[in-house]
Design a protein around this motif. Structure first.
Motif, short mmCIF file in Angstrom:
data_model
loop_
_atom_site.label_atom_id
_atom_site.label_comp_id
_atom_site.label_asym_id
_atom_site.label_seq_id
_atom_site.Cartn_x
_atom_site.Cartn_y
_atom_site.Cartn_z
N PHE A 50 -6.00 -4.57 7.44
CA PHE A 50 -7.29 -3.89 7.46
C PHE A 50 -7.11 -2.37 7.57
O PHE A 50 -7.77 -1.61 6.85
N LEU A 51 -6.22 -1.92 8.45
CA LEU A 51 -6.00 -0.48 8.64
C LEU A 51 -5.43 0.17 7.37
O LEU A 51 -5.85 1.27 6.99
N PHE A 52 -4.52 -0.52 6.70
CA PHE A 52 -3.98 0.01 5.45
C PHE A 52 -5.04 0.00 4.35
O PHE A 52 -5.10 0.90 3.52
N ALA A 53 -5.89 -1.03 4.35
CA ALA A 53 -6.96 -1.12 3.34
C ALA A 53 -7.97 0.01 3.54
O ALA A 53 -8.42 0.63 2.56
N VAL A 54 -8.34 0.29 4.80
CA VAL A 54 -9.26 1.39 5.09
C VAL A 54 -8.67 2.71 4.61
O VAL A 54 -9.36 3.54 3.99
N THR A 55 -7.38 2.90 4.88
CA THR A 55 -6.71 4.12 4.44
C THR A 55 -6.74 4.26 2.93
O THR A 55 -7.07 5.33 2.39
N LEU A 56 -6.44 3.16 2.23
CA LEU A 56 -6.42 3.19 0.76
C LEU A 56 -7.80 3.49 0.19
O LEU A 56 -7.95 4.35 -0.69
N LEU A 57 -8.83 2.82 0.71
CA LEU A 57 -10.17 3.00 0.18
C LEU A 57 -10.73 4.38 0.47
O LEU A 57 -11.35 5.01 -0.39
N LEU A 58 -10.51 4.85 1.71
CA LEU A 58 -11.09 6.14 2.10
C LEU A 58 -10.39 7.31 1.43
O LEU A 58 -11.05 8.27 0.99
N TYR A 59 -9.08 7.24 1.34
CA TYR A 59 -8.33 8.39 0.85
C TYR A 59 -7.85 8.24 -0.59
O TYR A 59 -7.02 9.02 -1.05
N LEU A 60 -8.41 7.24 -1.31
CA LEU A 60 -8.04 7.03 -2.71
C LEU A 60 -8.24 8.28 -3.58
O LEU A 60 -7.38 8.59 -4.42
N PRO A 61 -9.34 9.04 -3.41
CA PRO A 61 -9.48 10.26 -4.22
C PRO A 61 -8.32 11.24 -4.04
O PRO A 61 -7.89 11.87 -5.01
N MET A 62 -7.79 11.34 -2.82
CA MET A 62 -6.66 12.25 -2.60
C MET A 62 -5.37 11.66 -3.14
O MET A 62 -4.48 12.38 -3.60
N LEU A 63 -5.26 10.33 -3.09
CA LEU A 63 -4.04 9.68 -3.57
C LEU A 63 -3.93 9.77 -5.09
O LEU A 63 -2.84 9.63 -5.65
N THR A 64 -5.05 9.97 -5.77
CA THR A 64 -5.04 10.03 -7.24
C THR A 64 -5.40 11.42 -7.76
O THR A 64 -5.74 11.57 -8.93
N ASN A 65 -5.30 12.40 -6.90
CA ASN A 65 -5.77 13.73 -7.27
C ASN A 65 -4.62 14.74 -7.25
O ASN A 65 -3.76 14.71 -6.37
N PHE A 66 -4.62 15.62 -8.25
CA PHE A 66 -3.60 16.67 -8.33
C PHE A 66 -4.21 17.98 -7.84
O PHE A 66 -4.66 18.82 -8.62
N SER A 67 -4.26 18.14 -6.52
CA SER A 67 -4.87 19.35 -5.95
C SER A 67 -3.91 20.02 -4.98
O SER A 67 -3.39 19.37 -4.08
N THR A 113 0.52 10.52 -1.13
CA THR A 113 0.80 9.09 -0.93
C THR A 113 1.58 8.87 0.36
O THR A 113 1.23 8.02 1.19
N LEU A 114 2.65 9.65 0.55
CA LEU A 114 3.47 9.51 1.75
C LEU A 114 2.69 9.90 3.00
O LEU A 114 2.79 9.24 4.05
N THR A 115 1.87 10.93 2.89
CA THR A 115 1.06 11.38 4.03
C THR A 115 0.16 10.27 4.55
O THR A 115 0.14 9.97 5.75
N TYR A 116 -0.59 9.65 3.65
CA TYR A 116 -1.57 8.65 4.09
C TYR A 116 -0.94 7.31 4.45
O TYR A 116 -1.49 6.57 5.27
N LEU A 117 0.23 7.00 3.86
CA LEU A 117 0.97 5.83 4.33
C LEU A 117 1.44 6.04 5.77
O LEU A 117 1.34 5.13 6.61
N LEU A 118 1.95 7.23 6.05
CA LEU A 118 2.39 7.55 7.41
C LEU A 118 1.22 7.57 8.39
O LEU A 118 1.35 7.16 9.55
#
Length: 417
Positions: free
Chosen positions: A25-42, A89-94
Protein backbone atom coordinates in the motif's frame (compact mmCIF):
# COMPACT_ATOMS: atom_id res chain seq x y z
CA UNK A 1 27.81 -5.81 13.85
CA UNK A 2 27.34 -9.09 15.65
CA UNK A 3 24.39 -11.38 16.18
CA UNK A 4 22.25 -8.51 17.43
CA UNK A 5 22.05 -6.86 14.01
CA UNK A 6 21.57 -10.21 12.25
CA UNK A 7 18.56 -10.85 14.49
CA UNK A 8 17.24 -7.34 13.75
CA UNK A 9 17.59 -7.97 10.01
CA UNK A 10 15.67 -11.22 10.35
CA UNK A 11 12.95 -9.44 12.35
CA UNK A 12 12.66 -6.87 9.58
CA UNK A 13 12.34 -9.57 6.92
CA UNK A 14 9.64 -11.29 8.97
CA UNK A 15 7.88 -7.94 9.33
CA UNK A 16 7.92 -7.45 5.54
CA UNK A 17 6.28 -10.86 5.09
CA UNK A 18 3.72 -10.24 7.83
CA UNK A 19 2.86 -6.71 6.65
CA UNK A 20 3.23 -7.21 2.90
CA UNK A 21 -0.19 -5.67 2.20
CA UNK A 22 0.65 -2.54 4.21
CA UNK A 23 4.09 -2.32 2.57
CA UNK A 24 2.51 -2.72 -0.88
CA UNK A 25 0.00 0.00 0.00
CA UNK A 26 2.78 2.47 0.91
CA UNK A 27 4.64 1.81 -2.35
CA UNK A 28 1.37 2.09 -4.30
CA UNK A 29 0.57 5.46 -2.68
CA UNK A 30 4.07 6.66 -3.57
CA UNK A 31 3.71 5.51 -7.18
CA UNK A 32 0.26 7.06 -7.67
CA UNK A 33 1.00 10.36 -5.95
CA UNK A 34 4.42 11.01 -7.40
CA UNK A 35 3.87 9.49 -10.87
CA UNK A 36 4.01 12.94 -12.57
CA UNK A 37 7.51 13.47 -11.14
CA UNK A 38 8.59 9.93 -12.00
CA UNK A 39 7.68 10.52 -15.66
CA UNK A 40 8.75 14.13 -15.92
CA UNK A 41 11.97 15.67 -17.23
CA UNK A 42 12.20 18.75 -15.01
CA UNK A 43 15.23 20.37 -13.50
CA UNK A 44 14.86 22.47 -10.37
CA UNK A 45 16.52 25.35 -8.55
CA UNK A 46 20.26 25.52 -9.18
CA UNK A 47 20.21 22.33 -11.30
CA UNK A 48 22.27 24.00 -14.01
CA UNK A 49 25.08 24.47 -11.49
CA UNK A 50 25.90 20.77 -11.32
CA UNK A 51 25.86 20.57 -15.13
CA UNK A 52 28.01 23.63 -15.79
CA UNK A 53 30.39 23.57 -12.84
CA UNK A 54 29.93 20.69 -10.42
CA UNK A 55 33.30 21.30 -8.77
CA UNK A 56 32.34 24.76 -7.45
CA UNK A 57 28.92 23.51 -6.34
CA UNK A 58 30.39 20.59 -4.39
CA UNK A 59 32.96 22.89 -2.78
CA UNK A 60 30.17 25.27 -1.71
CA UNK A 61 28.43 22.32 -0.02
CA UNK A 62 31.63 21.60 1.90
CA UNK A 63 31.57 25.16 3.26
CA UNK A 64 28.06 24.57 4.70
CA UNK A 65 29.07 21.37 6.53
CA UNK A 66 27.68 18.76 4.14
CA UNK A 67 30.65 16.53 3.37
CA UNK A 68 28.42 13.44 3.22
CA UNK A 69 26.27 15.12 0.58
CA UNK A 70 29.42 15.91 -1.42
CA UNK A 71 30.61 12.28 -1.23
CA UNK A 72 27.26 10.89 -2.37
CA UNK A 73 26.84 13.47 -5.14
CA UNK A 74 30.30 12.60 -6.50
CA UNK A 75 29.19 8.97 -6.60
CA UNK A 76 25.88 9.77 -8.36
CA UNK A 77 27.57 12.01 -10.95
CA UNK A 78 28.84 8.95 -12.82
CA UNK A 79 27.38 8.49 -16.29
CA UNK A 80 26.86 10.94 -19.11
CA UNK A 81 24.69 13.71 -17.68
CA UNK A 82 22.30 14.83 -14.95
CA UNK A 83 19.35 12.43 -15.28
CA UNK A 84 16.08 13.58 -13.65
CA UNK A 85 14.33 10.28 -14.49
CA UNK A 86 16.90 8.26 -12.56
CA UNK A 87 17.07 10.81 -9.72
CA UNK A 88 13.29 11.05 -9.22
CA UNK A 89 12.74 7.29 -9.43
CA UNK A 90 15.43 6.56 -6.85
CA UNK A 91 14.28 9.45 -4.65
CA UNK A 92 10.69 8.26 -4.34
CA UNK A 93 11.65 4.60 -3.97
CA UNK A 94 13.86 5.61 -1.04
CA UNK A 95 11.06 7.74 0.36
CA UNK A 96 8.62 4.80 0.23
CA UNK A 97 11.24 2.60 1.89
CA UNK A 98 11.72 5.17 4.67
CA UNK A 99 7.96 4.96 5.32
CA UNK A 100 8.26 1.17 5.56
CA UNK A 101 11.06 1.54 8.12
CA UNK A 102 8.86 3.89 10.17
CA UNK A 103 6.03 1.34 10.01
CA UNK A 104 8.51 -1.27 11.29
CA UNK A 105 9.53 0.97 14.21
CA UNK A 106 5.86 1.50 15.14
CA UNK A 107 5.21 -2.25 14.86
CA UNK A 108 8.03 -2.94 17.33
CA UNK A 109 6.70 -0.47 19.88
CA UNK A 110 2.91 -0.67 20.03
CA UNK A 111 0.41 -3.52 19.90
CA UNK A 112 -2.80 -2.10 18.48
CA UNK A 113 -5.47 -2.66 15.83
CA UNK A 114 -3.45 -3.65 12.72
CA UNK A 115 -4.77 -0.87 10.44
CA UNK A 116 -4.14 2.04 12.86
CA UNK A 117 -0.46 2.73 11.95
CA UNK A 118 -1.23 2.87 8.21
CA UNK A 119 -3.10 6.23 8.01
CA UNK A 120 -0.50 7.71 10.38
CA UNK A 121 2.46 6.67 8.20
CA UNK A 122 0.54 7.76 5.09
CA UNK A 123 0.49 11.29 6.55
CA UNK A 124 4.30 11.15 6.49
CA UNK A 125 4.39 9.87 2.93
CA UNK A 126 2.05 12.47 1.38
CA UNK A 127 3.36 15.53 3.25
CA UNK A 128 3.79 18.55 0.92
CA UNK A 129 7.00 19.38 2.80
CA UNK A 130 8.53 16.21 1.37
CA UNK A 131 7.76 17.36 -2.15
CA UNK A 132 9.35 20.74 -1.36
CA UNK A 133 12.48 18.84 -0.33
CA UNK A 134 12.48 16.31 -3.15
CA UNK A 135 11.80 18.84 -5.92
CA UNK A 136 15.35 20.03 -5.29
CA UNK A 137 16.78 17.53 -7.79
CA UNK A 138 20.40 18.27 -6.90
CA UNK A 139 20.16 16.68 -3.47
CA UNK A 140 16.87 14.76 -3.32
CA UNK A 141 18.35 11.25 -3.57
CA UNK A 142 21.09 12.03 -1.09
CA UNK A 143 18.70 13.53 1.47
CA UNK A 144 16.41 10.49 1.22
CA UNK A 145 19.46 8.28 1.80
CA UNK A 146 20.12 10.45 4.86
CA UNK A 147 16.59 9.87 6.18
CA UNK A 148 16.94 6.11 5.76
CA UNK A 149 20.36 6.09 7.42
CA UNK A 150 18.96 8.02 10.37
CA UNK A 151 15.95 5.70 10.77
CA UNK A 152 18.15 2.59 10.59
CA UNK A 153 20.64 4.21 12.97
CA UNK A 154 17.90 4.81 15.55
CA UNK A 155 16.79 1.17 15.23
CA UNK A 156 20.39 0.08 15.77
CA UNK A 157 20.57 2.10 18.99
CA UNK A 158 17.81 -0.16 20.28
CA UNK A 159 14.26 0.20 21.48
CA UNK A 160 13.61 0.93 25.19
CA UNK A 161 14.15 -2.15 27.33
CA UNK A 162 16.17 -4.03 24.68
CA UNK A 163 19.82 -4.80 25.33
CA UNK A 164 22.18 -3.97 22.47
CA UNK A 165 25.81 -4.85 21.97
CA UNK A 166 28.56 -2.18 21.89
CA UNK A 167 29.18 -3.05 18.22
CA UNK A 168 25.55 -2.35 17.42
CA UNK A 169 25.70 1.00 19.25
CA UNK A 170 28.76 1.99 17.23
CA UNK A 171 26.98 0.90 14.05
CA UNK A 172 23.97 3.07 14.95
CA UNK A 173 26.10 6.09 15.82
CA UNK A 174 28.05 5.82 12.56
CA UNK A 175 24.78 5.78 10.62
CA UNK A 176 23.58 8.85 12.51
CA UNK A 177 26.90 10.63 11.88
CA UNK A 178 26.65 9.84 8.16
CA UNK A 179 23.06 11.15 8.00
CA UNK A 180 24.01 14.42 9.74
CA UNK A 181 26.83 14.93 7.21
CA UNK A 182 24.32 14.75 4.36
CA UNK A 183 21.77 17.18 5.74
CA UNK A 184 22.46 18.78 9.15
CA UNK A 185 18.78 19.39 9.99
CA UNK A 186 18.46 15.60 10.26
CA UNK A 187 19.92 16.16 13.75
CA UNK A 188 16.54 17.63 14.74
CA UNK A 189 14.80 14.71 13.02
CA UNK A 190 16.87 12.18 15.00
CA UNK A 191 16.11 13.98 18.27
CA UNK A 192 12.42 13.98 17.37
CA UNK A 193 12.43 10.27 16.53
CA UNK A 194 14.11 9.49 19.87
CA UNK A 195 11.28 11.22 21.75
CA UNK A 196 8.71 9.51 19.50
CA UNK A 197 10.21 6.08 20.28
CA UNK A 198 9.82 6.76 24.01
CA UNK A 199 6.32 8.14 23.41
CA UNK A 200 5.17 5.07 21.44
CA UNK A 201 6.71 2.69 23.98
CA UNK A 202 4.74 4.41 26.74
CA UNK A 203 1.47 4.10 24.79
CA UNK A 204 1.93 0.35 24.90
CA UNK A 205 3.78 -0.14 28.20
CA UNK A 206 4.26 2.84 30.56
CA UNK A 207 7.63 3.15 32.27
CA UNK A 208 7.57 1.98 35.90
CA UNK A 209 8.88 5.30 37.26
CA UNK A 210 9.91 8.71 36.00
CA UNK A 211 13.55 7.85 36.71
CA UNK A 212 13.33 4.88 34.30
CA UNK A 213 11.90 7.18 31.62
CA UNK A 214 14.60 9.78 32.34
CA UNK A 215 17.35 7.14 32.09
CA UNK A 216 16.17 6.10 28.62
CA UNK A 217 15.90 9.75 27.57
CA UNK A 218 19.44 10.55 28.76
CA UNK A 219 20.74 7.47 26.92
CA UNK A 220 19.29 8.66 23.60
CA UNK A 221 20.53 12.22 24.21
CA UNK A 222 24.06 10.94 24.92
CA UNK A 223 24.16 8.74 21.82
CA UNK A 224 22.78 11.42 19.47
CA UNK A 225 25.10 14.04 21.00
CA UNK A 226 28.10 11.72 20.55
CA UNK A 227 27.14 11.21 16.91
CA UNK A 228 26.74 14.97 16.46
CA UNK A 229 30.18 15.67 18.00
CA UNK A 230 31.73 13.02 15.74
CA UNK A 231 30.13 14.69 12.72
CA UNK A 232 31.35 18.16 13.79
CA UNK A 233 34.91 16.87 14.34
CA UNK A 234 35.01 15.13 10.95
CA UNK A 235 33.52 18.21 9.29
CA UNK A 236 36.22 20.47 10.72
CA UNK A 237 39.00 18.07 9.68
CA UNK A 238 37.67 17.76 6.12
CA UNK A 239 37.16 21.52 5.77
CA UNK A 240 40.68 22.14 7.07
CA UNK A 241 42.33 19.87 4.49
CA UNK A 242 40.00 21.07 1.71
CA UNK A 243 40.69 24.74 2.63
CA UNK A 244 36.95 25.34 2.76
CA UNK A 245 36.05 28.66 4.43
CA UNK A 246 33.25 29.09 6.95
CA UNK A 247 29.94 29.91 5.30
CA UNK A 248 27.07 31.57 7.21
CA UNK A 249 24.40 29.78 5.16
CA UNK A 250 21.79 30.19 7.89
CA UNK A 251 22.65 32.43 10.83
CA UNK A 252 20.80 33.06 14.05
CA UNK A 253 19.49 36.57 14.61
CA UNK A 254 19.96 36.29 18.38
CA UNK A 255 22.70 38.66 19.46
CA UNK A 256 22.49 40.58 16.18
CA UNK A 257 19.16 42.35 16.81
CA UNK A 258 17.41 43.96 19.73
CA UNK A 259 16.06 41.11 21.86
CA UNK A 260 12.59 42.60 22.43
CA UNK A 261 12.19 43.34 18.70
CA UNK A 262 13.40 39.85 17.79
CA UNK A 263 10.91 38.26 20.18
CA UNK A 264 8.13 40.24 18.52
CA UNK A 265 9.30 39.00 15.10
CA UNK A 266 9.52 35.41 16.36
CA UNK A 267 6.00 35.63 17.80
CA UNK A 268 4.69 37.06 14.51
CA UNK A 269 6.35 34.22 12.55
CA UNK A 270 4.93 31.69 15.01
CA UNK A 271 1.41 33.03 14.49
CA UNK A 272 1.87 33.23 10.72
CA UNK A 273 3.06 29.66 10.26
CA UNK A 274 1.88 27.68 13.28
CA UNK A 275 -1.39 29.33 14.43
CA UNK A 276 -3.18 30.80 11.43
CA UNK A 277 -4.21 28.45 8.59
CA UNK A 278 -1.55 28.49 5.88
CA UNK A 279 -1.24 27.00 2.44
CA UNK A 280 0.21 24.83 1.10
CA UNK A 281 2.11 23.23 3.98
CA UNK A 282 -0.55 23.37 6.71
CA UNK A 283 1.95 23.77 9.56
CA UNK A 284 -0.81 25.12 11.80
CA UNK A 285 -2.37 21.63 11.83
CA UNK A 286 0.59 20.43 13.91
CA UNK A 287 -0.34 22.99 16.58
CA UNK A 288 -4.00 21.96 16.57
CA UNK A 289 -3.04 18.28 16.74
CA UNK A 290 -0.64 18.98 19.62
CA UNK A 291 -3.40 20.69 21.62
CA UNK A 292 -5.94 17.94 20.89
CA UNK A 293 -3.44 15.17 21.70
CA UNK A 294 -2.33 16.82 24.95
CA UNK A 295 -5.94 17.45 26.05
CA UNK A 296 -7.02 13.91 25.15
CA UNK A 297 -4.16 12.27 27.09
CA UNK A 298 -4.89 14.49 30.09
CA UNK A 299 -8.68 13.91 30.01
CA UNK A 300 -8.34 10.13 29.56
CA UNK A 301 -5.80 10.11 32.39
CA UNK A 302 -8.25 11.91 34.69
CA UNK A 303 -11.06 9.52 33.73
CA UNK A 304 -8.85 6.47 34.32
CA UNK A 305 -7.27 8.10 37.39
CA UNK A 306 -3.80 7.56 35.96
CA UNK A 307 -2.34 10.59 34.19
CA UNK A 308 0.62 9.71 31.98
CA UNK A 309 2.83 12.68 32.76
CA UNK A 310 5.77 11.47 30.69
CA UNK A 311 3.59 11.21 27.56
CA UNK A 312 2.46 14.79 28.19
CA UNK A 313 6.14 15.77 28.40
CA UNK A 314 6.79 13.92 25.13
CA UNK A 315 4.00 15.83 23.38
CA UNK A 316 5.47 19.15 24.55
CA UNK A 317 9.03 18.13 23.58
CA UNK A 318 7.91 17.01 20.12
CA UNK A 319 6.16 20.32 19.52
CA UNK A 320 9.20 22.28 20.71
CA UNK A 321 11.32 20.34 18.21
CA UNK A 322 8.87 21.34 15.45
CA UNK A 323 9.50 24.97 16.45
CA UNK A 324 13.23 24.48 17.04
CA UNK A 325 14.45 26.24 13.88
CA UNK A 326 12.30 29.28 14.66
CA UNK A 327 13.59 29.23 18.27
CA UNK A 328 17.22 28.93 17.11
CA UNK A 329 17.06 31.49 14.29
CA UNK A 330 14.65 33.96 15.89
CA UNK A 331 13.52 35.77 12.75
CA UNK A 332 12.59 32.91 10.40
CA UNK A 333 11.60 29.24 10.36
CA UNK A 334 14.38 28.47 7.86
CA UNK A 335 13.80 26.87 4.44
CA UNK A 336 10.52 24.92 4.51
CA UNK A 337 12.33 21.79 3.33
CA UNK A 338 14.40 21.86 6.55
CA UNK A 339 11.23 21.03 8.51
CA UNK A 340 11.27 17.49 7.18
CA UNK A 341 11.43 14.83 8.54
CA UNK A 342 10.54 16.53 11.86
CA UNK A 343 7.04 17.82 11.05
CA UNK A 344 5.83 14.64 9.27
CA UNK A 345 7.23 12.50 12.11
CA UNK A 346 5.38 14.53 14.74
CA UNK A 347 2.17 14.23 12.69
CA UNK A 348 2.60 10.45 12.85
CA UNK A 349 2.97 10.26 16.63
CA UNK A 350 0.15 12.70 17.40
CA UNK A 351 -2.28 10.87 15.11
CA UNK A 352 -1.26 7.50 16.55
CA UNK A 353 -1.76 8.79 20.09
CA UNK A 354 -5.22 10.12 19.32
CA UNK A 355 -6.29 6.86 17.66
CA UNK A 356 -4.93 4.59 20.41
CA UNK A 357 -6.71 6.71 23.05
CA UNK A 358 -10.15 6.15 21.53
CA UNK A 359 -12.35 4.33 24.10
CA UNK A 360 -14.38 2.28 21.57
CA UNK A 361 -14.20 0.91 18.03
CA UNK A 362 -16.86 3.26 16.64
CA UNK A 363 -14.99 6.39 17.71
CA UNK A 364 -11.73 4.83 16.52
CA UNK A 365 -13.23 4.25 13.08
CA UNK A 366 -14.48 7.86 12.88
CA UNK A 367 -11.07 9.26 13.91
CA UNK A 368 -9.23 6.87 11.58
CA UNK A 369 -11.44 8.00 8.69
CA UNK A 370 -10.77 11.64 9.63
CA UNK A 371 -7.00 11.13 9.43
CA UNK A 372 -7.42 9.25 6.15
CA UNK A 373 -9.41 12.18 4.72
CA UNK A 374 -6.73 14.58 5.93
CA UNK A 375 -4.09 12.41 4.21
CA UNK A 376 -6.17 12.65 1.01
CA UNK A 377 -6.26 16.46 1.36
CA UNK A 378 -2.48 16.57 1.79
CA UNK A 379 -2.16 14.31 -1.27
CA UNK A 380 -4.21 16.79 -3.31
CA UNK A 381 -1.99 19.67 -2.15
CA UNK A 382 1.17 17.71 -2.98
CA UNK A 383 -0.25 16.81 -6.40
CA UNK A 384 -1.06 20.51 -7.02
CA UNK A 385 2.53 21.43 -6.13
CA UNK A 386 3.81 18.82 -8.58
CA UNK A 387 1.68 20.24 -11.39
CA UNK A 388 2.73 23.80 -10.57
CA UNK A 389 6.38 22.71 -10.60
CA UNK A 390 6.03 20.98 -13.97
CA UNK A 391 4.07 23.85 -15.57
CA UNK A 392 6.57 26.39 -14.23
CA UNK A 393 9.44 24.38 -15.71
CA UNK A 394 7.70 24.09 -19.10
CA UNK A 395 6.98 27.84 -19.18
CA UNK A 396 10.61 28.61 -18.35
CA UNK A 397 11.79 26.32 -21.16
CA UNK A 398 9.45 28.05 -23.64
CA UNK A 399 10.70 31.46 -22.50
CA UNK A 400 14.36 30.46 -22.82
CA UNK A 401 13.69 29.00 -26.29
CA UNK A 402 12.11 32.32 -27.30
CA UNK A 403 15.22 34.19 -26.15
CA UNK A 404 17.53 31.83 -28.06
CA UNK A 405 15.40 32.16 -31.22
CA UNK A 406 15.38 35.97 -30.95
CA UNK A 407 19.16 36.06 -30.53
CA UNK A 408 19.67 33.70 -33.47
CA UNK A 409 17.49 35.97 -35.65
CA UNK A 410 20.03 38.69 -34.95
CA UNK A 411 22.68 36.47 -36.55
CA UNK A 412 24.30 35.38 -33.30
CA UNK A 413 24.79 31.60 -33.16
CA UNK A 414 27.87 31.18 -31.00
CA UNK A 415 26.79 30.90 -27.34
CA UNK A 416 30.13 29.83 -25.89
CA UNK A 417 31.19 31.93 -22.85
Amino acid sequence: MGENMINESQKFLNFLKKKRKAVSFLFAVTLLLYLPMLTNFSYSIDSEAVVDNSKDLLFSWLTIDRFGLVALKKFFLFGLDLNPYFINTLTYLLMAFSAVILLYIIDQLIQTTPWIPLPAVTLYLVSPIHFEQNSFVLQSVEVMIGFNLMFVGMIALGMPGNKVSPKRLIFGMLFLTASFSIYPSIVIGASTLAIIILHLHELNKPFATFSVYFRHLVRYIALILSSLLTYVALDQIIKYFAHAPKNSYIQTAWGHMDTSLLMQIALAKFKQFFIFPNQPFELSVVTYLAVVTFALVLIMGLIRKQIRWTILLDIIAEYILVLSLLILLGNMIGPIRSLTPTVPLVMIVYSLTVMTMMPNKRLLLVVGMSFSIFALMLSKTTSDLEQSFIISYENEVKFSDKIVTSVQQLGINNFDP
